[in-house]
Design an enzyme around this catalytic site. Sequence first.
Site, PDB file in Angstrom:
ATOM      1  N   GLY A  80       0.804  -1.219   0.000  1.00  0.00           N
ATOM      2  CA  GLY A  80       0.000   0.000   0.000  1.00  0.00           C
ATOM      3  C   GLY A  80       0.835   1.266   0.000  1.00  0.00           C
ATOM      4  O   GLY A  80       0.470   2.257  -0.634  1.00  0.00           O
ATOM      5  N   THR A  81       1.958   1.254   0.699  1.00  0.00           N
ATOM      6  CA  THR A  81       2.812   2.450   0.750  1.00  0.00           C
ATOM      7  C   THR A  81       3.343   2.797  -0.629  1.00  0.00           C
ATOM      8  O   THR A  81       3.328   3.968  -1.035  1.00  0.00           O
ATOM      9  CB  THR A  81       3.972   2.229   1.739  1.00  0.00           C
ATOM     10  N   ASN A 160      -7.140   4.320   9.277  1.00  0.00           N
ATOM     11  CA  ASN A 160      -6.489   3.150   9.856  1.00  0.00           C
ATOM     12  C   ASN A 160      -6.462   3.157  11.373  1.00  0.00           C
ATOM     13  O   ASN A 160      -6.312   2.106  12.000  1.00  0.00           O
ATOM     14  CB  ASN A 160      -5.054   3.026   9.335  1.00  0.00           C
ATOM     15  N   SER A 208      -3.536  -3.128  -0.103  1.00  0.00           N
ATOM     16  CA  SER A 208      -2.400  -3.939   0.341  1.00  0.00           C
ATOM     17  C   SER A 208      -2.879  -5.310   0.779  1.00  0.00           C
ATOM     18  O   SER A 208      -3.821  -5.430   1.563  1.00  0.00           O
ATOM     19  CB  SER A 208      -1.691  -3.240   1.508  1.00  0.00           C
ATOM     20  N   GLY A 209      -2.215  -6.362   0.293  1.00  0.00           N
ATOM     21  CA  GLY A 209      -2.668  -7.727   0.507  1.00  0.00           C
ATOM     22  C   GLY A 209      -2.731  -8.174   1.950  1.00  0.00           C
ATOM     23  O   GLY A 209      -3.619  -8.935   2.342  1.00  0.00           O
ATOM     24  N   THR A 246      10.654  -7.596 -11.769  1.00  0.00           N
ATOM     25  CA  THR A 246      10.015  -8.895 -11.919  1.00  0.00           C
ATOM     26  C   THR A 246       8.851  -9.039 -10.936  1.00  0.00           C
ATOM     27  O   THR A 246       8.989  -8.737  -9.755  1.00  0.00           O
ATOM     28  CB  THR A 246      11.035 -10.022 -11.674  1.00  0.00           C
ATOM     29  N   CYS A 334       2.761   1.754  11.658  1.00  0.00           N
ATOM     30  CA  CYS A 334       3.859   2.433  10.974  1.00  0.00           C
ATOM     31  C   CYS A 334       4.486   3.527  11.830  1.00  0.00           C
ATOM     32  O   CYS A 334       5.541   4.045  11.487  1.00  0.00           O
ATOM     33  CB  CYS A 334       3.369   3.035   9.653  1.00  0.00           C
TER      34      CYS A 334
END
Length: 403
Positions: A80-81, A160, A208-209, A246, A334
Amino acid sequence: MKKGLRTKMGEFIYLDNAATTKTAPEAVEAMLPYFSGSYGNPSSIYSIGASAKKAVTETRELIASTLGAKSNEIYFTGGGTEADNWALAATAEAYESKGKHIITSKIEHHAILHTCAYLEKRGFEVTYIDVDENGIIKLEELKAAIRPDTILISVMFANNEIGTVQPIKEIGAVAREHGILFHTDAVQAYAHMPIHVDEMNIDMLSASGHKFHGPKGVGFLYIRTGIKTRSFLHGGQQERGRRAGTENVPGIVGMGKAAELAFAHLEERMEKETELRDYLMKRIGEEISYCRLNGDAKRRLSNNVNYSFRFIEGESLLICLDRKGICASSGSACTSGSLDPSHVLLAIGLPHEIAHGSLRLTVSEENTIEEMDRAVDAIKEIVDRLRNMSPLYEDFVKNQKNA
């Protein structure tokens, strides 16, 4: 409960899902073949490379379908960042000939705020919009801040720390009416509530996963067709020439499986989390004195509870909870270790001394009512003990008796 991690009191209770979630077993299983079987580079032409490319393509289509977007509008990132940085920095650079003014809110994640500070050093101007006492952006102030040279509005979907959900559709409509691009940081909201980019007038969206039971180190940025953004990472032609490097095939596949699972039972999961959230809020609000709910009581994420407790330090509360096997936080992961009070809590009007006593509890569908009871009982006991050690609380009680 989570197996393999225990404390002296038994199995631990995890209530910090806003910081990260446990990777779903199905996501782990989906990832495994791409570490040692179909491990080829997706840009190669032989079969194991083609197999990896096919998995990335299918995940891109799946993610797009959850947002009502096109597959070629989804770009995979390292989280996400990175997606937030890309949305702001590369877009600002692409549109600076039109204008150098950006609008955001005072309660954004630091991935947005620090990127804005970076852009300000490079000649851009940023207006930081106020929020009300519940953390909701002031639409009239947003409209008043728009200038002829405004090129981008970035407002997070849901906060958040305090869980407040913003009026995203209305903000997007304001942006569209004025021909301004609209980005939303949806890291906390994606896969936790329905989002449709067209209906909500969203031009760019970050996710973000690891916030929805996917792996860490992978996310995505939605960019509406027709929007100019410069390449963010330079080197190769991956992600249609916009993000070199990649592809993290196992991470992308795992995130896709987590998204598939999340959206398959979204309403049911939201109902379960809301039940747990409201139970926590009811017990804390009714049983612990001198506390304040932060964020809107209803217009908030289904899994978020944030309280400030007067006369105590949030860090001391967290340490004591950890000793009892309860994982929580005082705000954004964070900013862990920072001595400064939360910028979000200050923005909604809390004084420093109360902002320092905040506690964030974020549940998942795996939690139970019994765990909520254990957590609240522990919080009550710890808050009472810490207050009895506080000279400020002692003076307050004396003044109350003498009043």
